[in-house]
Design a protein around this motif. Sequence first.
Motif, PDB file in Angstrom:
ATOM      1  N   HIS A   1      -1.174  -0.470  -8.580  1.00  0.00           N
ATOM      2  CA  HIS A   1      -1.576   0.091  -7.281  1.00  0.00           C
ATOM      3  C   HIS A   1      -2.938   0.778  -7.352  1.00  0.00           C
ATOM      4  O   HIS A   1      -3.309   1.510  -6.433  1.00  0.00           O
ATOM      5  CB  HIS A   1      -0.520   1.078  -6.784  1.00  0.00           C
ATOM      6  CG  HIS A   1       0.713   0.406  -6.229  1.00  0.00           C
ATOM      7  ND1 HIS A   1       1.728  -0.071  -7.027  1.00  0.00           N
ATOM      8  CD2 HIS A   1       1.076   0.118  -4.946  1.00  0.00           C
ATOM      9  CE1 HIS A   1       2.666  -0.605  -6.278  1.00  0.00           C
ATOM     10  NE2 HIS A   1       2.297  -0.518  -5.007  1.00  0.00           N
TER      11      HIS A   1
ATOM     12  N   PRO B   1      -4.692   7.410  -0.695  1.00  0.00           N
ATOM     13  CA  PRO B   1      -4.126   6.280  -1.453  1.00  0.00           C
ATOM     14  C   PRO B   1      -3.599   6.735  -2.804  1.00  0.00           C
ATOM     15  O   PRO B   1      -4.197   7.596  -3.465  1.00  0.00           O
ATOM     16  CB  PRO B   1      -5.315   5.328  -1.604  1.00  0.00           C
ATOM     17  CG  PRO B   1      -6.524   6.185  -1.429  1.00  0.00           C
ATOM     18  CD  PRO B   1      -6.145   7.264  -0.460  1.00  0.00           C
TER      19      PRO B   1
ATOM     20  N   GLU C   1       0.839   5.585  -0.052  1.00  0.00           N
ATOM     21  CA  GLU C   1       0.039   6.791   0.133  1.00  0.00           C
ATOM     22  C   GLU C   1       0.829   8.019  -0.291  1.00  0.00           C
ATOM     23  O   GLU C   1       2.058   8.023  -0.303  1.00  0.00           O
ATOM     24  CB  GLU C   1      -0.375   6.943   1.595  1.00  0.00           C
ATOM     25  CG  GLU C   1      -1.376   5.908   2.078  1.00  0.00           C
ATOM     26  CD  GLU C   1      -1.809   6.156   3.515  1.00  0.00           C
ATOM     27  OE1 GLU C   1      -2.957   5.814   3.852  1.00  0.00           O
ATOM     28  OE2 GLU C   1      -0.985   6.682   4.303  1.00  0.00           O
TER      29      GLU C   1
ATOM     30  N   THR D   1       0.848  -1.187   0.000  1.00  0.00           N
ATOM     31  CA  THR D   1       0.000   0.000   0.000  1.00  0.00           C
ATOM     32  C   THR D   1       0.884   1.236   0.000  1.00  0.00           C
ATOM     33  O   THR D   1       1.832   1.327   0.783  1.00  0.00           O
ATOM     34  CB  THR D   1      -0.913   0.029   1.236  1.00  0.00           C
ATOM     35  OG1 THR D   1      -1.748  -1.133   1.223  1.00  0.00           O
ATOM     36  CG2 THR D   1      -1.782   1.278   1.245  1.00  0.00           C
TER      37      THR D   1
END
Length: 497
Positions: free
Chosen positions: A291, A256, A110, A108
């Motif tokens: 992603h 995100p 950000e 993940t």
Amino acid sequence: MKRYLKINKDDNVAVVLDEAGMHSGETAEFGDCVVTLVSDIVRGHKFALRDIVKGENIVKYGYPIGIATQDIRAGEWIHAHNLRTGLSDDLEYVYSPVGACVNPAADTVEVNGYLRKDGSMGIRNELWVVPTVGCVNGQANAIVSRIKEECDLSGIDDVRAFTHTYGCSQLGSDHANTRTALAALARHPNAGGVLVLGLGCENNQISALREAMGDYDHERVKFLVAQEVEDEVDEGFRLCSELIDKMRGDRRQPLPISKLRVGLKCGGSDGMSGITANPLVGLFSDWLVSHGGTTVLTEVPEMFGAETILMGRAADRQVFDHIVPLINDFKDYFRSYGQPIYENPSPGNKAGGITTLEEKSLGCVQKGGSMPVVDVLKYGERLKESGLNLLQAPGNDLVAATALALSGCQMVLFTTGRGTPFGTFVPTLKISTNTSLADKKKNWIDLDAGTIVDNESPQHALGRLVEKVVATANGAPALHELSGAKEIAIFKTGVTL
């Protein structure tokens, strides 16, 4: 540094990589094959790996890039003097999917962006004055100058008037292009506040422009008609001051990276573009799409000769059916003005080693990586689908980069072998195809991809690019932002009255 490269096993040419070039009499080894150069060849240019007869295809990247116009000896320089394009008019395309798919990333990532009311992310918090017509460019600049002199701009990244020469004396689709472009500009998430400044008598009336904008944030977009007020600069300053009060409360927050939309562009390309910077950007495109993010590929005339690669990666038959007219409509556009379809590459491209349009295109489309094409956008149309998109726009650097940003891209990655200082109205990161350009133009080039032909692996270079993109999204300025080179260029397609 590698001195030369055979890109694909099926190629009958190799490319010189050495900055100093190679000289007649030097040898190049390819397994059991040894080629002796019979020409001096500069970096980025091609030489034959075997004898090639007149009329035979020259193959690079595993695809034909043109036809030999004379017999060519092994080791001989191949360029415009002995190679011509093999492209012709419209082709009959067949839907032949290659099964491209997205493998979601396990990690993940950000970025710290501005969450806008419509759920989109801005990576800048800027105040823009957008003229509806060129007649009020001076007033737009005067408003911006006064704001910079008199207002507290803490928390605001930039104040800018995006002037242009259009908005009146245009007809049909040409007028619609201007209206669509300015509507998209006024809704862009990198702007925390926008003043749309009209004259009052222009074709591009504010009422129609507001309708073209659709659902916009009424607290963040203000409109002013200069002919309706006594002093349009005073009134514009007052409206912008209200917007600044709103914008001061905006704060970056972790979001995100799937909200990031990145445009892919090349300009001033050379023979290294399809070897270093464009494949690197293609790796980034695949990374971002994996992603959950979005990339956009445009420069439709620079897809000619490589369009079937993109068609094979269409997510479904419907997307394929949209790619076909994307290509053919641009050919019709050229023909409607009596211009040749394949009048490309540019003089700078040729000096850098690119000979034909199909060679340029095969290098160009590598920026799109290997993921499926999920949608095809008209000029000025907003992005709807996450993933790799194609966009209708020409190859011109300023027009195409602007079009990418108008679609909703918060950033543009711009690869270049010759160098350019420009930037569009969103951060425009310049990625050099060769290290000598990066060393010479440190005030232009944000990232060097030329290291890939030295000792850096593509994956390591991808890590550097991801780091640069994330830092830019988090607020680090691109070099063109530091120099103030930020502008728009609208795609003009018709007559001026």
